[in-house]
Design an enzyme around this catalytic site. Structure first.
Site, PDB file in Angstrom:
ATOM      1  N   ASP A  89      63.312  70.987  66.124  1.00 45.68           N
ATOM      2  CA  ASP A  89      62.240  71.665  65.392  1.00 45.68           C
ATOM      3  C   ASP A  89      60.854  71.101  65.680  1.00 45.68           C
ATOM      4  OD1 ASP A  89      62.748  69.249  64.158  1.00 45.68           O
ATOM      5  OD2 ASP A  89      62.625  70.024  62.113  1.00 45.68           O
ATOM      6  N   GLU A  90      60.703  70.289  66.719  1.00 41.41           N
ATOM      7  CA  GLU A  90      59.405  69.706  67.052  1.00 41.41           C
ATOM      8  C   GLU A  90      59.176  69.748  68.557  1.00 41.41           C
ATOM      9  OE1 GLU A  90      58.369  65.883  65.076  1.00 41.41           O
ATOM     10  OE2 GLU A  90      60.415  65.980  64.313  1.00 41.41           O
TER      11      GLU A  90
END
Length: 407
Positions: free
Chosen positions: A116-117
């Site tokens: 998610d990054e």
């Protein structure tokens, strides 16, 4: 309201974005459970199989003090009405690919840090798409409109400060950290807030009176290096904005340094036969993941957690890299036999392939031709099993030693 200053970075500065999805697991689950949008909810493991840990939570649950990695019962003491849903990692990976595809429309320098990054270097993209904050805001708008998901973005002249910018204000915000404002924004923060400073490191620094990022930045670099070694010098540089680490091309992302699998068992393992079955199951999964990544391991690491939640770790190197279940299992059992009484119960077991290399990397053959033939045949058999699982499901075929498990 967006939280950013003017994009007044020097013209020769890099412009790095760090995009961090907000409550990613929980946000993806809410797409399928809109009825939970206005109540406290969290994604968690199954408490009945002793995986009862909070993996992600929505903003409402966060307002009750629910935090990631605490147990469900701890979370429900704070928030009795907390609703929980199980994780679906395949969905998170699918959305991660879709979101990174949006990033790639702005630059090919996209480096995922986790599911998610991602970091983006948009230095060369400004003539096409505008300033760093403008690109960040446009990405946030597009992700929100296209996928109904939000993210926070840090914009800075290096990767460390961009990452800290994405953490500075959440959810759905853009924060710019420049050469002019980083001392005002970051130096007052607790030393534990500096990226790559863990709890143990922060504890050592506090004993020497270094309580904030600014304290570290203004301290003597040699003293910090003497205290913490090479890592001390690195974090001293980070605190002063001295990070020149490049953002990798998406096509050249860093390869995995290890591949592992762990299980917290529904009942404690006890006895060597019990342990052997678990080792075979874990080794089969690790071997399959290694082959999927086209990699082999020069070493094996084993982690054991007992019923008092104490963890013992040991690792060993092997002469010939492997991605075969039999070799990984034999090596793991050898490690366990050297450090563990089989009558002592095991709550969690983890097996990890370490010191990885490409599977086609040249390697020394055994002096015994029969051993080479055995390894080749073993690899053919296991790749055939991979094909069967891919076609008929992960449970379609397994090693006999792993069948009929009750853990």
């Amino acid at each position: 309201m967006d939280n950013y200053t003017a994009d007044n970075t020097a013209s020769n500065d890099r412009v790095i974005l760090h995009c961090d999805m907000n409550g990613f697991f929980a946000s993806v689950e809410l797409l399928d459970h809109p009825e939970l949008r206005d109540v406290p909810m969290a994604v968690s493991g199954d408490p009945d199989s002793r995986h009862g840990i909070i993996l992600a939570k929505n903003e409402i649950a966060k307002s009750y003090g629910v935090v990631t990695a605490e147990t469900i019962w701890q979370a429900k003491k704070k928030c009795p009405d907390l609703r929980t849903v199980p994780p679906h990692h395949e969905k998170y990976r699918a959305y991660s690919k879709l979101i990174n595809a949006v990033y790639l429309e702005y630059t090919d320098q996209v480096e995922p840090f986790s599911v998610d990054e991602s970091w983006l270097d948009v230095t060369a993209s400004r003539k096409l798409f505008g300033t760093g904050p403008e690109i960040a805001d446009e990405i946030r708008r597009r992700i929100r409109e296209k996928y109904d998901l939000t993210l926070s973005v840090g914009v800075s002249f290096n990767k460390i400060f961009a990452k800290m910018g994405s953490d500075y204000k959440k959810p759905d915000a853009t924060t710019v950290i420049t050469r002019d404002n980083f001392r005002d924004l970051l130096w007052p923060l607790d030393i534990g807030e500096l990226f790559f400073v863990g709890g143990a490191t922060a504890g050592k620094l506090r004993k020497f009176g270094i309580k904030t990022i600014g304290d570290l930045a203004l301290s003597d670099r040699r003293m910090i290096s003497d205290l913490l070694g090479k890592h001390g010098g690195e974090i001293h540089d980070y605190a002063n904005g001295l990070d020149t680490t490049p953002v990798l091309l998406y096509s050249q992302r860093a390869k995995a340094k290890s591949v592992g699998h762990n299980v917290t068992f529904s009942r404690n393992l006890q006895g060597r036969e019990d342990i052997k079955k678990a080792v075979m199951s874990l080794s089969s999964e690790v071997a399959s993941r290694l082959r999927k990544k086209h990699m082999k391991a020069f070493g094996i690491k084993v982690d054991i957690k007992d019923t008092d939640l104490k963890v013992i770790s040991r690792q060993t190197q092997i002469s010939t890299p492997t991605n075969l279940t039999e070799v990984i299992a034999e090596t793991s059992l050898s490690i366990i036999d050297s450090l563990w009484n089989p009558d002592r119960p095991i709550r969690m077991l983890s097996i990890t392939g370490i010191n990885l290399c490409d599977e086609n990397q040249a390697q020394q053959l055994s002096l015994f031709a029969s051993e080479n033939v055995r390894m080749e045949q073993g690899e053919k058999v296991e790749r055939a099993m991979d094909d069967i699982r891919a076609k008929f499901g992960s449970g379609a075929i397994s090693f006999a030693g792993t069948m009929h498990r009750d853990f």
